[in-house]
Design a protein around this motif. Structure first.
Motif, PDB file in Angstrom:
ATOM      1  N   PRO A 181       0.818  -1.224   0.000  1.00  0.00           N
ATOM      2  CA  PRO A 181       0.000   0.000   0.000  1.00  0.00           C
ATOM      3  C   PRO A 181       0.850   1.271   0.000  1.00  0.00           C
ATOM      4  O   PRO A 181       0.433   2.295  -0.566  1.00  0.00           O
ATOM      5  CB  PRO A 181      -0.809  -0.124   1.301  1.00  0.00           C
ATOM      6  N   LEU A 182       2.038   1.221   0.633  1.00  0.00           N
ATOM      7  CA  LEU A 182       2.896   2.403   0.673  1.00  0.00           C
ATOM      8  C   LEU A 182       3.375   2.771  -0.721  1.00  0.00           C
ATOM      9  O   LEU A 182       3.350   3.949  -1.118  1.00  0.00           O
ATOM     10  CB  LEU A 182       4.085   2.131   1.592  1.00  0.00           C
ATOM     11  N   ILE A 238      -5.637  16.927   2.889  1.00  0.00           N
ATOM     12  CA  ILE A 238      -4.298  17.237   3.397  1.00  0.00           C
ATOM     13  C   ILE A 238      -3.784  18.567   2.864  1.00  0.00           C
ATOM     14  O   ILE A 238      -3.050  19.290   3.543  1.00  0.00           O
ATOM     15  CB  ILE A 238      -3.315  16.090   3.050  1.00  0.00           C
ATOM     16  N   GLY A 239      -4.214  18.921   1.630  1.00  0.00           N
ATOM     17  CA  GLY A 239      -3.786  20.196   1.057  1.00  0.00           C
ATOM     18  C   GLY A 239      -4.375  21.392   1.763  1.00  0.00           C
ATOM     19  O   GLY A 239      -3.806  22.488   1.749  1.00  0.00           O
ATOM     20  N   ILE A 274       6.457  12.590   6.994  1.00  0.00           N
ATOM     21  CA  ILE A 274       5.424  13.540   7.424  1.00  0.00           C
ATOM     22  C   ILE A 274       4.091  13.197   6.766  1.00  0.00           C
ATOM     23  O   ILE A 274       3.032  13.168   7.419  1.00  0.00           O
ATOM     24  CB  ILE A 274       5.846  14.985   7.088  1.00  0.00           C
ATOM     25  N   ARG A 275       4.110  12.927   5.465  1.00  0.00           N
ATOM     26  CA  ARG A 275       2.864  12.618   4.765  1.00  0.00           C
ATOM     27  C   ARG A 275       2.252  11.299   5.256  1.00  0.00           C
ATOM     28  O   ARG A 275       1.033  11.181   5.401  1.00  0.00           O
ATOM     29  CB  ARG A 275       3.129  12.547   3.256  1.00  0.00           C
ATOM     30  N   TYR A 276       3.117  10.319   5.527  1.00  0.00           N
ATOM     31  CA  TYR A 276       2.625   9.017   5.964  1.00  0.00           C
ATOM     32  C   TYR A 276       2.005   9.111   7.366  1.00  0.00           C
ATOM     33  O   TYR A 276       0.922   8.579   7.613  1.00  0.00           O
ATOM     34  CB  TYR A 276       3.775   8.014   5.947  1.00  0.00           C
ATOM     35  N   VAL A 277       2.670   9.813   8.269  1.00  0.00           N
ATOM     36  CA  VAL A 277       2.135   9.954   9.623  1.00  0.00           C
ATOM     37  C   VAL A 277       0.823  10.729   9.607  1.00  0.00           C
ATOM     38  O   VAL A 277      -0.125  10.396  10.335  1.00  0.00           O
ATOM     39  CB  VAL A 277       3.174  10.641  10.537  1.00  0.00           C
ATOM     40  N   THR A 278       0.741  11.747   8.771  1.00  0.00           N
ATOM     41  CA  THR A 278      -0.499  12.518   8.665  1.00  0.00           C
ATOM     42  C   THR A 278      -1.643  11.646   8.164  1.00  0.00           C
ATOM     43  O   THR A 278      -2.777  11.736   8.655  1.00  0.00           O
ATOM     44  CB  THR A 278      -0.303  13.718   7.720  1.00  0.00           C
ATOM     45  N   SER A 313      -6.573   8.401   9.422  1.00  0.00           N
ATOM     46  CA  SER A 313      -7.210   7.086   9.416  1.00  0.00           C
ATOM     47  C   SER A 313      -7.637   6.660  10.816  1.00  0.00           C
ATOM     48  O   SER A 313      -8.744   6.140  11.017  1.00  0.00           O
ATOM     49  CB  SER A 313      -6.247   6.052   8.813  1.00  0.00           C
ATOM     50  N   ILE A 314      -6.780   6.901  11.800  1.00  0.00           N
ATOM     51  CA  ILE A 314      -7.102   6.488  13.165  1.00  0.00           C
ATOM     52  C   ILE A 314      -8.237   7.326  13.747  1.00  0.00           C
ATOM     53  O   ILE A 314      -9.159   6.800  14.376  1.00  0.00           O
ATOM     54  CB  ILE A 314      -5.849   6.577  14.054  1.00  0.00           C
TER      55      ILE A 314
END
Length: 514
Positions: free
Chosen positions: A85-86, A238-239, A252-256, A261-262
């Motif tokens: 998925p990444l 996100i934008g 940064i993008r992945y953690v956001t 999602s959580i």
């Protein structure tokens, strides 16, 4: 004494060394039963040319080296579940470096595809180990072969040969096929839940947490992909808070994305990250509907763990724990504790076959026919019943019950009251006697031999202890029933009946007892 009165038609299931979670747990010298294949009732090793040997160029599914290979593939599956998925969402212009690792991983799974054609399988209906090359190939080709090939094919590497910076969604969707490998993880958890070395609640919670984390990971990646592919980056979830999010680092993008999602899954919804366009709204709706199902699944499973549901596996684990605590509380010897645990494991397995339930729904005549088909030659071949009439043996067979005994388990003890007569159908038994206050091996009983007939026929305490050395199948008939049948056939001299039995027993008891 793990006893099962169940019966079935078939031949010896091939028993191979095992060490996996369907049978990875071993009770020191007592042996493990969760992975042993139970012999079909009435089948002897001699009749089936036991011990079984695999055909040439085959790999035993219970070989420890093959189990290590399976564990290694599980680790690769975990890697694929995270990276797939990444790569699908965050790597817009896919670099070559990550796919070198992917190609290596695909190579290992390609080897496993080839190896599968040489691994025997256990037939789900007969419980026999099939080692025929043609049947193995046909089964694999007709089930998982196509899916395994598609999930292993290096689509990205081949595309790079023609287009260095291909970032189309079509190719990425093909790479997602690698998630098919997750079925291995599901099978692993199913085995671990029955492995008594591990705590059932811990395994179950680990599975639920893994499912939840994977869902969070996938949802975050998909939602980021929607924003990344939207024409106006500022009108995305996100934008709106990070106008130049494409310039930020991958971390940064992945953690956001995980944060969104959580908060969505837990229905917290702080409002700082929310849908800004119709695409994100539709995905948000779908994700929240999925969360309803996932929440129900998690709550249902956690409730079962808390209230100790009455599931069969849960009862099995409770029985194992109770037996262990009983042995510790009463300071029982290790040998007796092993026998108790082996008995519980074997009973769990025999109950799972539902053999007795199947027989119970059949008419009595049909059950008798099955017993005669399975056991008549075995009983007829024993020395005590040589020369007696077929009618006499038929009455014996229909009254006999079948039991499985675990390795290192006592069938009867020295000086026990002679209440039952046993006939060893398959397996191996040591004949023990206490001499000078020490237990010594007097002899060994082979398949087809009687156990305890001296005490039963003479109505005296048993002179020996009989203990199994491996998984054994034994026929049992009560002394009272045996004597009733002999009394009914007491004057059967022409076809030779009960009097012949008495003469055989007398000759045997006058010589060395077995």
């Amino acid at each position: 004494m793990a006893r099962s009165s169940s019966r079935t038609v078939g031949s010896w299931a091939r028993r191979l060394p095992c060490c996996d979670g369907d049978g990875r747990n071993r009770f020191s010298s007592g042996g493990n039963l969760s992975g042993d294949l139970l012999p079909s009732l009435g089948a002897t090793a001699q009749a089936q040319q036991q011990p079984p040997r695999l055909r040439r160029n085959l790999v035993s599914p219970y070989d420890p080296r093959y189990k290590v290979w399976e564990i290694f593939l599980i680790l690769l599956v975990v890697y694929s579940a995270w990276i797939c998925p990444l790569e699908f969402a965050f790597l817009r212009y896919l670099p070559r470096a990550p796919f070198i690792v992917d190609d290596v991983v695909n190579g290992f799974f390609a080897v496993d595809i080839v190896l599968t054609f040489f691994v025997p399988y256990v037939d789900s209906k007969s419980y026999l180990l099939v080692d025929d090359h043609k049947k193995i190939a046909v089964r694999y080709l007709s089930t998982w072969f196509a899916f395994d090939v598609c999930s292993t094919f290096p689509f990205q590497s081949i595309s790079l040969l023609f287009n260095k910076h291909d970032h189309g969604l079509g190719l990425k969707f093909l790479n997602v096929l690698r998630l098919w490998r997750l079925r291995r993880v599901s099978s692993m958890f199913a085995r671990l839940e029955k492995d008594i070395r591990f705590n059932y609640a811990v395994i179950r919670c680990t599975k639920l947490i893994s499912v939840t984390l994977f869902a969070i990971h996938c949802a975050g990646c998909i939602n980021y992909l929607i924003a990344d592919r939207y024409p106006d980056p500022r009108r995305t979830w996100i934008g709106a808070v990070m106008p130049d999010f494409r310039e930020d680092g991958l971390w940064i993008r992945y953690v956001t994305s995980l944060y969104w999602s959580i908060t969505t899954m837990t229905t917290t919804g702080y409002g700082d990250l929310h849908a800004e366009n119709s695409r994100e709204m539709l995905f948000g709706i779908a994700y929240m509907l999925f969360n309803l199902w996932l929440t129900a699944y998690l709550i249902g499973n956690m409730t079962n763990l808390v209230v100790h549901s009455t599931s069969r596996t849960r009862d099995f684990r409770d029985m194992v724990q109770a037996a262990s605590e009983f042995a510790a509380r009463n300071q029982l010897p290790q040998q007796i504790e092993e026998q108790m645990l082996n008995h519980i494991c074997l009973r769990f397995r025999t109950e799972g076959l539902k053999q007795q339930e199947t027989l119970d729904i059949l008419p009595k005549a049909m059950r008798s026919s099955i017993s005669l088909y399975l056991f008549f030659p075995v009983v007829q071949g024993s020395y005590l019943f040589k020369g007696v009439s077929s009618g006499f043996i038929q009455q014996l067979v229909t009254e006999m019950q079948t039991e499985y005994f675990a390795p290192k388990e006592d069938i009867m003890l020295q000086n026990d009251k002679p209440s039952d007569l046993y006939l060893l159908v398959s397996g191996a038994v040591d004949i023990l006697a206490f001499l000078d206050e020490t237990e010594q091996i007097y002899g060994k009983a082979a398949e087809g031999e009687l156990l305890g007939e001296v005490g039963v026929m003479s109505n005296k305490p048993q002179p020996f202890t009989f203990r199994t050395t491996k998984l054994s199948q034994i026929l049992r008939i009560g002394r009272s029933k045996l004597m009733d049948i002999m009394q009914e056939n007491g004057e059967d001299e022409t076809p030779r009946g009960a009097k012949t039995v008495h003469r055989n027993a007398s000759r045997r008891s006058s010589g060395p007892c077995i």
